[in-house]
Enzyme design. Structure first.
Site, short mmCIF file in Angstrom:
data_model
loop_
_atom_site.label_atom_id
_atom_site.label_comp_id
_atom_site.label_asym_id
_atom_site.label_seq_id
_atom_site.Cartn_x
_atom_site.Cartn_y
_atom_site.Cartn_z
N ASP B 156 0.86 -1.18 0.00
CA ASP B 156 0.00 0.00 0.00
C ASP B 156 0.90 1.24 0.00
OD1 ASP B 156 -1.82 -2.06 0.49
OD2 ASP B 156 -3.10 -0.78 1.73
N LYS B 220 -6.74 3.44 -3.57
CA LYS B 220 -7.22 3.43 -2.17
C LYS B 220 -7.41 4.87 -1.72
CE LYS B 220 -5.27 2.10 2.35
NZ LYS B 220 -4.22 1.35 3.05
N LYS B 256 -10.17 0.34 -2.84
CA LYS B 256 -10.12 0.13 -1.39
C LYS B 256 -10.41 1.41 -0.63
CE LYS B 256 -6.99 -1.18 2.40
NZ LYS B 256 -5.67 -1.68 2.80
#
Lengths: 288, 320
Positions: B156, B220, B256
């Site tokens: 991430d 995300k 996400k």
């Protein structure tokens, strides 16, 4: 058609609502029921709480519990005394509503006075009960062994049908004085004093969520209260036998403390305070 | 400067990638109707979900969850404990599936890997100087390759919001591309836009397109360290960007939302918006994840409430 009173004004009629988390919402279900006086005349339509209203009330009580319990006993006593002051102020309204319930004016006034006095009496216990119920225990060893009472948590109260005000105050005051928070199901036949009482609470520095009052049918609400895993104790003083049995069955899932099974509706006793506390015992080495 | 971009993703990009040409590409991204987006999510949020569907949705939400701990006070013990919960969220109910992944800081990756070994749970690690991203590209790439070496399955990364907002699109693009390169075939790359710092839906949409063009496998919303974190409108904007990108290139990119999703009700609303925007092809843990920590307990409580008919208490669920 618009109702006009003799003075030529429009009637300003009150909507009787629930008291949850310091607010006055209608039931989320949109339901209401008719409250009648002792002669069968319609007094008002009051909110009929649903299981979801009860869920919100328990959530509010759980959230409020930590801060309420963390207040000093002295401070809680002040707030209970403030409730008594404001009840005194609204005495005439309470007396009228109890009169509608069938009491003579003199008896209604006497019940209001008794309810105010009872709140004052419990207010006095706020900073004293832990001295009385706490103890330095004698143990055979080099330890201090101290027991102290702590609030049980979130308490559900099925308030007595009568006396509508004194019964409510008598069951509620000993619960909140130690730092518990409460979800009350009010008298089904006489809900108005309980609603006026919630308006008193609103102006008494009681933090939102500490006391939540639901009007509605105990037979409908009690099972949800009994089954709710986040309720730690239930006061059954106002429960009819079938409701009481159902609450006992539901209470097994998280071993709720059950109080008020003796049927007293207007008891005044320090033992009632003790009934909603848990004892914490601490061992501490001596002479270090 | 010639840059290698996966050929299928290059369809949208200018032939010669420079800061100016990227700026031109982002100008071509359609702008967002703010009122329309908010009305759309408001109407989707009121949709009533019936009991059976709710039960399915809750289990899907568990399977889509990236159970996250990103705190300075994280320890191997805390990570091991959380990972155990990730594998078996409700020890009293074997029908509750494992979560998708655990998400931790780089230093915690080995402990997380050890704790989830033998299960379906993946290990995701934040990287590229999370949460600010204020470090030079070289060190960010080094950090990422180290985390990939340690065996993390998912990375991430954060974008450099300062660079993006000041128009240094090439730098942001280049960073994502290089990080993607070191992830190789081993690690999935999720690119955190930190939408709370981007200022407008238009910027969110541009950043989404830039990240996807540069090679993101997932986009995300947030780090969880900035308020506001994930919101439904921002998620809808990003989902629409994903749809546009898919229609233009044929490349499927995952989504996400992370941070601020705490209740089952919230989670179900996200699933409704997802299903209505991208359809069932995205309704799997391969293409949608929730970044969350407290959400899991609320979902578990809801699952048990549906099963027993009794309202639940946090007292009877492990704290993580």
């Amino acid at each position: 058609m618009v109702n006009q009173s003799r003075a030529g004004r429009l009637d300003v009629r009150k909507t009787y609502k629930l008291y949850i988390n310091g607010e006055f919402p209608r039931s989320e279900s949109g339901r209401s029921y008719v409250a009648r006086d002792s002669e069968g005349e319609v007094l008002a339509r009051v909110a009929r709480a649903s299981r979801k209203d009860l869920r919100e009330a328990v959530r509010a009580a759980r959230t409020a519990e930590e801060k309420w319990a963390a207040k000093s006993g002295y401070n809680r006593g002040q707030i209970l005394y403030r409730i008594a002051e404001m009840m005194e102020d609204r005495g005439a309204v309470f007396a009228e509503q109890l009169g509608d319930g069938g009491l003579t004016p003199a008896r209604a006034r006497a019940e209001v006075s008794a309810a105010v006095d009872r709140m004052v009496w419990y207010a006095g216990w706020a900073d004293k009960f832990s001295q009385i119920y706490g103890n330095l225990n004698p143990v055979a060893g080099p330890f201090f062994n101290i027991s102290a009472p702590e609030p049980t948590g979130v308490v559900g109260i099925i308030a007595p049908e009568t006396p509508a005000l004194l019964g409510l105050v008598s069951r509620l005051a000993p619960v909140i004085v130690t730092g518990n928070t409460a979800v009350v199901v009010s008298s089904e036949s006489q809900p108005l004093p309980a609603i006026t009482f919630s308006e008193v609470l609103e102006s008494s520095d009681v933090p939102p969520g500490v006391i939540n009052i639901l009007t509605g049918f105990p037979a409908e609400l009690a099972p949800w209260l009994a089954d709710h895993m986040d309720v730690n104790a239930v006061d059954l003083a106002g429960a009819v036998p079938e409701v009481g049995l159902r609450v006992r069955q539901g209470a097994v899932h998280n071993v709720k403390r059950l109080v008020g099974t003796d049927g007293y509706t207007d008891l005044q006793s320090p033992y009632l305070i003790a009934a909603f506390t848990e004892t914490k015992t601490v061992w501490h080495p001596k002479g270090l | 400067m010639a840059l290698a971009v996966a050929p299928d993703r290059a369809a949208l990009l200018p032939e010669r990638i420079t800061n100016a040409s990227l700026a031109g590409f982002l100008r071509s991204v359609p702008s967002t109707d703010e009122v329309g987006v908010e009305e759309r999510v408001a109407s989707l949020s009121t949709r009533s979900i019936k009991k059976d569907s709710k039960s399915e949705a809750l289990r899907l939400a568990v399977r889509m969850m990236d159970l996250t701990t990103l705190e300075g006070k994280d320890t191997p013990g805390k990570v091991a404990q959380m990972s155990a919960k990730a594998v078996r969220p409700d020890p009293t109910d074997p029908s509750v599936p494992s979560v998708a992944a655990v998400c931790v800081y780089p230093a915690m990756v080995p402990y997380a890997l050890e704790a989830v070994a033998g299960s379906s749970v993946k290990v995701a690690s934040v990287a590229t100087y999370f949460p600010s991203g204020q470090l030079d590209t070289k060190l960010k790439v080094t950090e990422t390759s180290r985390v990939v070496e340690m065996g993390a399955h998912e990375i991430d990364m954060v974008i450099d919001r300062g660079a993006f907002l000041s128009g240094e699109y090439f730098r942001v693009f280049d960073e994502i591309r290089r990080v993607r390169e070191v992830c190789g075939d081993q690690a999935h790359l999720k690119v955190i836009l930190e939408t709370g710092e981007l200022g407008s839906y238009d910027q969110v949409r541009r950043a989404s397109m830039l990240a996807m063009a540069a090679g993101a496998d997932f986009i995300k919303t947030s780090t969880g360290k900035v308020q506001p974190a994930a919101t439904l409108p921002v998620t809808l904007v990003m989902l629409e960007a994903i749809r546009d990108f898919y229609l233009a290139t044929g490349v499927q990119v995952g989504m996400k939302p992370a941070g601020g999703i705490r209740t089952s009700k919230d989670a179900i609303r996200y699933l409704v918006v997802l299903n209505e925007t991208l359809g069932s092809a995205w309704m799997t843990p391969d293409w949608f994840r929730f970044g969350a920590s407290t959400l899991l307990n609320d979902v578990l409580m809801q699952i048990r409430w549906l099963k027993t008919g009794r309202y639940q208490s946090a007292d009877y669920f492990t704290k993580d």
